[in-house]
Scaffold this active site. Structure first.
Site, PDB file in Angstrom:
ATOM      1  N   TYR A  89      22.640  -5.967 -12.978  1.00  0.00           N
ATOM      2  CA  TYR A  89      22.108  -4.769 -12.326  1.00  0.00           C
ATOM      3  C   TYR A  89      22.747  -4.580 -10.951  1.00  0.00           C
ATOM      4  CZ  TYR A  89      19.093  -1.482  -9.944  1.00  0.00           C
ATOM      5  OH  TYR A  89      18.636  -0.397  -9.234  1.00  0.00           O
TER       6      TYR A  89
ATOM      7  N   HIS B 172      22.496  10.533  -3.924  1.00  0.00           N
ATOM      8  CA  HIS B 172      21.371  10.070  -3.104  1.00  0.00           C
ATOM      9  C   HIS B 172      21.314  10.752  -1.738  1.00  0.00           C
ATOM     10  CE1 HIS B 172      20.721   7.275  -6.243  1.00  0.00           C
ATOM     11  NE2 HIS B 172      20.059   6.382  -5.544  1.00  0.00           N
TER      12      HIS B 172
ATOM     13  N   ASN C 178      19.775   0.516   0.048  1.00  0.00           N
ATOM     14  CA  ASN C 178      18.512  -0.101  -0.367  1.00  0.00           C
ATOM     15  C   ASN C 178      17.868  -0.864   0.780  1.00  0.00           C
ATOM     16  OD1 ASN C 178      16.744  -0.292  -2.543  1.00  0.00           O
ATOM     17  ND2 ASN C 178      18.393  -0.890  -3.919  1.00  0.00           N
TER      18      ASN C 178
ATOM     19  N   ARG D  91     -14.968   4.099  32.874  1.00  0.00           N
ATOM     20  CA  ARG D  91     -15.412   2.707  32.826  1.00  0.00           C
ATOM     21  C   ARG D  91     -14.819   1.930  31.660  1.00  0.00           C
ATOM     22  NH1 ARG D  91     -21.194   1.632  31.096  1.00  0.00           N
ATOM     23  NH2 ARG D  91     -21.294   3.871  31.496  1.00  0.00           N
TER      24      ARG D  91
ATOM     25  N   PHE E 183      12.313  -4.309  -0.773  1.00  0.00           N
ATOM     26  CA  PHE E 183      12.598  -2.994  -0.207  1.00  0.00           C
ATOM     27  C   PHE E 183      11.350  -2.145  -0.038  1.00  0.00           C
ATOM     28  CE2 PHE E 183      13.332  -2.993  -4.813  1.00  0.00           C
ATOM     29  CZ  PHE E 183      12.281  -2.185  -5.208  1.00  0.00           C
TER      30      PHE E 183
ATOM     31  N   GLU F 147       9.833   3.874 -10.252  1.00  0.00           N
ATOM     32  CA  GLU F 147       9.371   3.657  -8.881  1.00  0.00           C
ATOM     33  C   GLU F 147       8.007   4.339  -8.750  1.00  0.00           C
ATOM     34  OE1 GLU F 147      12.687   5.088  -6.607  1.00  0.00           O
ATOM     35  OE2 GLU F 147      14.049   3.693  -7.618  1.00  0.00           O
TER      36      GLU F 147
END
Length: 507
Positions: free
Chosen positions: A55, A85, A197, A286, A331, A417
């Site tokens: 991956y 992206h 990432n 105060r 992440f 996600e």
């Protein structure tokens, strides 16, 4: 002053982040880092040549990770990843945020866990040192799988695409690179993920906000003390033995600072004794150390989180020392998102208390003899009436900004996600909250300085007198027919720079 930040395999400090983001400090990569990057890259290249897919190295990304990508398409894969992206929208974020983001992504690359080539890390150094600021848009990060769109905008500039600010103008990134004598980068396997990432945008904004809040809370102690003095309040509630009964460190510090600011005050001394019929001050006077102190302790928690994050290596997958490439969830932005949301609460509350003190200074029924609205000629002159309106409008906005973003997860990437942090959004609203707190404290500083003048011939404390004189020098002396907008802006700058704090530090 930090002029150069040398990145080794360890963490960077918050001070170094601020120096690069705001002070244009230069960045260097240590020799050990370059060697570690080269060694880790060998693992990536071996995996890239293997028949078994890995991956992020030889597969697609996110919900498309099931597809094995042949070697002749992997350069296109990296380029496509960054282009797709870099999908942000909205206004460009501030250059200091982009520079902080770039430094923090570079710091993670320097740990050797991401698998990027040494020349790619060096290219990011070149971007920073040349003052090239890629255009990063307001919207596009969900704070999970990294600040994807913002970081992709930076990676796009590294590739010579997109836009960047350089030498005082916005230009195509390819032109900015050429003007700086830099060359675009062609990304290799794993580098697209490694550059995007990370939680660097939200962490950078956290570090900058912490620096601002630390200074603003010191300023709030000063403005609070000046209002206490001008309203004929007492400093006795700030005594160390009373504060020790509730041993919060932030409260003790704020009380100590307020007490010190009021020492030697002829105004406080004028109503100390049996003739004073007032038993105790209003809460906004105060209880200021309790509120300011709780805010300080919240900032301390934020600093702890930031320190841990600055020592972290955020990427997915990561390349371990033995060559394994492992997926993980580091992440996810929750640790940063929570504290960003948390900090917006005390920013709103400290501002709310300051607005209440200002309102008290302007109200003849509660100001202990000050003229209405601190005006030179009430009725003809409205004094600071509308300046308090401005405070009230800002405080109302701050209360809305205190609503947390991190509880609002919106699933993405075809439910791969399915839980995100919204940490970038939390960071953006915290920056607005910090600006709002600055405005509110500036108005209190103006009003309290004016009120101390109106207590003449009684003399304020040396510290508060020095602060009043700094304000007077910046905006001019008291008088009718004031144009308050530029005065507020000028005092905001005093609060941002911390110039008014020098008087208390010298004391």
């Amino acid at each position: 002053m930090v002029r150069t930040v040398r990145l080794d395999a360890g963490s960077v400090s918050r001070e170094q982040v601020v120096a690069v983001a705001r002070g244009a400090a230069r960045v260097e990569l240590g020799e050990t880092v370059l060697k570690n990057l080269a060694a880790t890259r060998e693992h990536i290249e071996a995996l890239a040549d293997a028949t078994e897919p890995t991956y992020g190295v030889s597969t697609g990304f996110g919900a498309l990770a099931i597809r094995h990508i042949p070697p002749d398409r992997r350069t296109a894969l990296q380029r496509s990843l960054i282009r797709s992206h870099a999908a942000g929208a909205g206004q460009a974020v501030e250059p200091e945020v982009v520079r902080a983001l770039m430094l923090l992504r570079l710091r993670t690359l320097a740990t050797g866990y991401t698998g990027v080539r040494p020349e790619t890390a060096a290219a990011l150094v070149g971007l920073l040192n040349a003052g090239i600021v890629p255009v990063v848009h307001e919207y596009g990060s969900l704070g999970c799988s990294g600040d994807l769109a913002p970081l992709a905008a930076v990676a796009l500039a590294l590739m010579g695409e997109g836009e960047a600010d350089h030498d005082g103008r916005r230009k195509p990134a390819a032109e900015a690179l050429r003007d700086a004598g830099l060359r675009p980068v062609t990304l290799a396997e794993k580098e697209g993920l490694a550059l995007t990432n990370g939680t660097d945008g939200m962490l950078g904004m956290l570090v900058l906000a912490l620096a601002d809040l630390d200074r603003l809370l010191d300023t709030a102690d000063l403005t609070g003390a000046m209002s206490v003095e001008a309203l004929l309040g007492t400093d006795r509630a700030f005594a160390a033995d009373l504060q020790a009964l509730r041993p919060h460190p932030g409260q003790a510090r704020s009380a100590r600072r307020m007490f010190a600011a009021l020492q030697g005050s002829g105004i406080v001394a004028s109503h100390r004794g049996p003739d004073c019929t007032r038993v105790q001050d209003a809460y906004s006077l105060r209880c200021a150390p309790q509120v300011h102190g709780a805010a300080r302790d919240t900032v301390s928690h934020g600093e702890l989180v930031a320190e841990r994050e600055l020592a972290s290596a955020i990427d997915n997958p990561v390349v371990l020392a033995d060559g394994r490439v492992e997926s993980n969830g580091n992440f996810h932005g929750a640790p940063i998102a929570y504290v960003l949301d948390f900090l917006a609460i005390p920013a709103a509350d400290v501002a709310s208390m300051a607005e209440r003190r200002t309102d008290r200074l302007l109200d003849i029924t509660r100001s202990q003899g000050l003229p209405a609205f601190l005006a030179d000629d009430p009725g003809v002159d409205s004094g600071y009436m509308i300046a308090q309106y401005t405070q009230a409008a800002v405080v109302s906005e701050l209360k809305r900004l205190a609503v947390p973003a991190s509880v609002d997860s919106i699933p993405s990437s075809a439910m791969q996600e399915d839980h995100v942090s919204m940490g970038w959004s939390a960071a953006r609203k915290l920056r607005r909250a910090v600006d709002g707190l600055t405005t509110v404290l500036a108005v209190e500083l103006l009003a309290a300085s004016r009120a101390l003048d109106l207590r003449a011939p009684l003399r304020p404390a040396p510290v508060t007198a020095a602060v009043r004189d700094i304000v007077r020098e910046r905006v001019g002396g008291p008088g009718p027919d004031r144009h308050l907008a530029p005065e507020i802006a000028a005092v905001e700058e005093l609060a941002r720079s911390g110039a008014v704090l020098e008087a208390l530090e010298e004391a």
